[in-house]
Design a protein around this motif. Structure first.
Motif, PDB file in Angstrom:
ATOM      1  N   LEU A  95       7.426   4.334   3.144  1.00  0.00           N
ATOM      2  CA  LEU A  95       7.322   5.773   2.906  1.00  0.00           C
ATOM      3  C   LEU A  95       6.576   6.104   1.619  1.00  0.00           C
ATOM      4  N   MET A  96       6.658   5.229   0.627  1.00  0.00           N
ATOM      5  CA  MET A  96       5.917   5.368  -0.630  1.00  0.00           C
ATOM      6  C   MET A  96       5.200   4.048  -0.892  1.00  0.00           C
ATOM      7  N   PRO A  97       4.144   4.069  -1.685  1.00  0.00           N
ATOM      8  CA  PRO A  97       3.466   2.807  -1.991  1.00  0.00           C
ATOM      9  C   PRO A  97       4.410   1.790  -2.629  1.00  0.00           C
ATOM     10  N   VAL A  98       4.289   0.536  -2.236  1.00  0.00           N
ATOM     11  CA  VAL A  98       5.164  -0.527  -2.741  1.00  0.00           C
ATOM     12  C   VAL A  98       5.137  -0.568  -4.263  1.00  0.00           C
ATOM     13  N   GLY A  99       3.983  -0.363  -4.856  1.00  0.00           N
ATOM     14  CA  GLY A  99       3.851  -0.419  -6.305  1.00  0.00           C
ATOM     15  C   GLY A  99       4.708   0.594  -7.051  1.00  0.00           C
ATOM     16  N   GLU A 100       5.157   1.656  -6.350  1.00  0.00           N
ATOM     17  CA  GLU A 100       6.033   2.650  -6.982  1.00  0.00           C
ATOM     18  C   GLU A 100       7.470   2.142  -7.100  1.00  0.00           C
ATOM     19  N   ASN A 101       7.813   1.092  -6.350  1.00  0.00           N
ATOM     20  CA  ASN A 101       9.131   0.458  -6.430  1.00  0.00           C
ATOM     21  C   ASN A 101      10.270   1.457  -6.201  1.00  0.00           C
ATOM     22  N   LYS A 102      10.137   2.284  -5.172  1.00  0.00           N
ATOM     23  CA  LYS A 102      11.160   3.278  -4.838  1.00  0.00           C
ATOM     24  C   LYS A 102      11.873   2.800  -3.577  1.00  0.00           C
ATOM     25  N   SER A 103      13.129   2.396  -3.735  1.00  0.00           N
ATOM     26  CA  SER A 103      13.842   1.840  -2.587  1.00  0.00           C
ATOM     27  C   SER A 103      15.275   2.352  -2.528  1.00  0.00           C
ATOM     28  N   SER A 104      16.025   1.767  -1.606  1.00  0.00           N
ATOM     29  CA  SER A 104      17.423   2.143  -1.366  1.00  0.00           C
ATOM     30  C   SER A 104      17.516   3.612  -0.993  1.00  0.00           C
ATOM     31  N   LEU A 116      15.285  13.190   0.779  1.00  0.00           N
ATOM     32  CA  LEU A 116      15.337  11.739   0.651  1.00  0.00           C
ATOM     33  C   LEU A 116      15.499  11.386  -0.822  1.00  0.00           C
ATOM     34  N   TYR A 117      16.537  10.621  -1.107  1.00  0.00           N
ATOM     35  CA  TYR A 117      16.760  10.124  -2.456  1.00  0.00           C
ATOM     36  C   TYR A 117      16.478   8.630  -2.462  1.00  0.00           C
ATOM     37  N   THR A 118      15.723   8.170  -3.456  1.00  0.00           N
ATOM     38  CA  THR A 118      15.560   6.736  -3.663  1.00  0.00           C
ATOM     39  C   THR A 118      16.332   6.385  -4.936  1.00  0.00           C
ATOM     40  N   MET A 119      16.890   5.177  -4.961  1.00  0.00           N
ATOM     41  CA  MET A 119      17.832   4.810  -6.017  1.00  0.00           C
ATOM     42  C   MET A 119      17.316   3.735  -6.975  1.00  0.00           C
ATOM     43  N   HIS A 120      16.140   3.210  -6.725  1.00  0.00           N
ATOM     44  CA  HIS A 120      15.699   2.070  -7.528  1.00  0.00           C
ATOM     45  C   HIS A 120      14.381   2.421  -8.182  1.00  0.00           C
ATOM     46  N   ASP A 121      14.206   2.340  -9.346  1.00  0.00           N
ATOM     47  CA  ASP A 121      15.083   1.887 -10.411  1.00  0.00           C
ATOM     48  C   ASP A 121      15.870   3.029 -11.038  1.00  0.00           C
TER      49      ASP A 121
END
Length: 131
Positions: A95-104, A116-121
């Motif tokens: 959903l977002m570029p991997v380089g942004e490191n937005k997960s969970s 949508l909430y991402t939790m990392h970092d």
């Protein structure tokens, strides 16, 4: 927005056993096979973990995060299913570029729209794009 509900691992175990069971590593399994395999794309090449399953308009949507082994970058992605057994990854993952490191990723409906909430970092909010 229609009717939706969040299915937790505990709810899945109680309502879909014996189709589903969890291993000691808390992986969803179909028999001895995971319901969603890593890869083949880079964003989830080696590792996948379900964060949430949402039922919306009769379909199930798994919000999960994936990664390539040896990296600290994780990406949020979606898979859908009609039966909780057979899953298809969204063709536009991640959903977002991997380089942004937005997960969970966790999806929340606020009464008007999905958020949508991402939790990392850190916790970040992502709203739908304007049409």
């Amino acid at each position: 927005s229609g009717e939706w509900e969040t299915l937790t691992a505990d709810l899945l175990e109680r309502h879909y056993d014996p189709l589903y069971r969890r291993s000691m590593q808390r992986n969803f399994l179909r028999g001895d096979e995971p319901v969603l395999r890593p890869g083949p794309d880079e964003y989830d090449r080696d590792l996948v973990a379900f964060n949430q399953i949402v039922k919306h308009q009769g379909r199930y949507y798994a919000y999960y995060h994936g990664s390539k082994a040896g990296t600290k970058l994780w990406a949020t992605a979606i898979a859908c299913s009609d039966d909780l057994i057979h899953w298809t990854k969204y063709e536009h993952n991640p959903l977002m570029p991997v380089g942004e490191n937005k997960s969970s990723g966790i999806l929340v409906h606020d009464g008007q729209q999905f958020r949508l909430y991402t939790m990392h970092d850190r916790v970040q909010l992502h709203l739908p794009r304007a049409k």
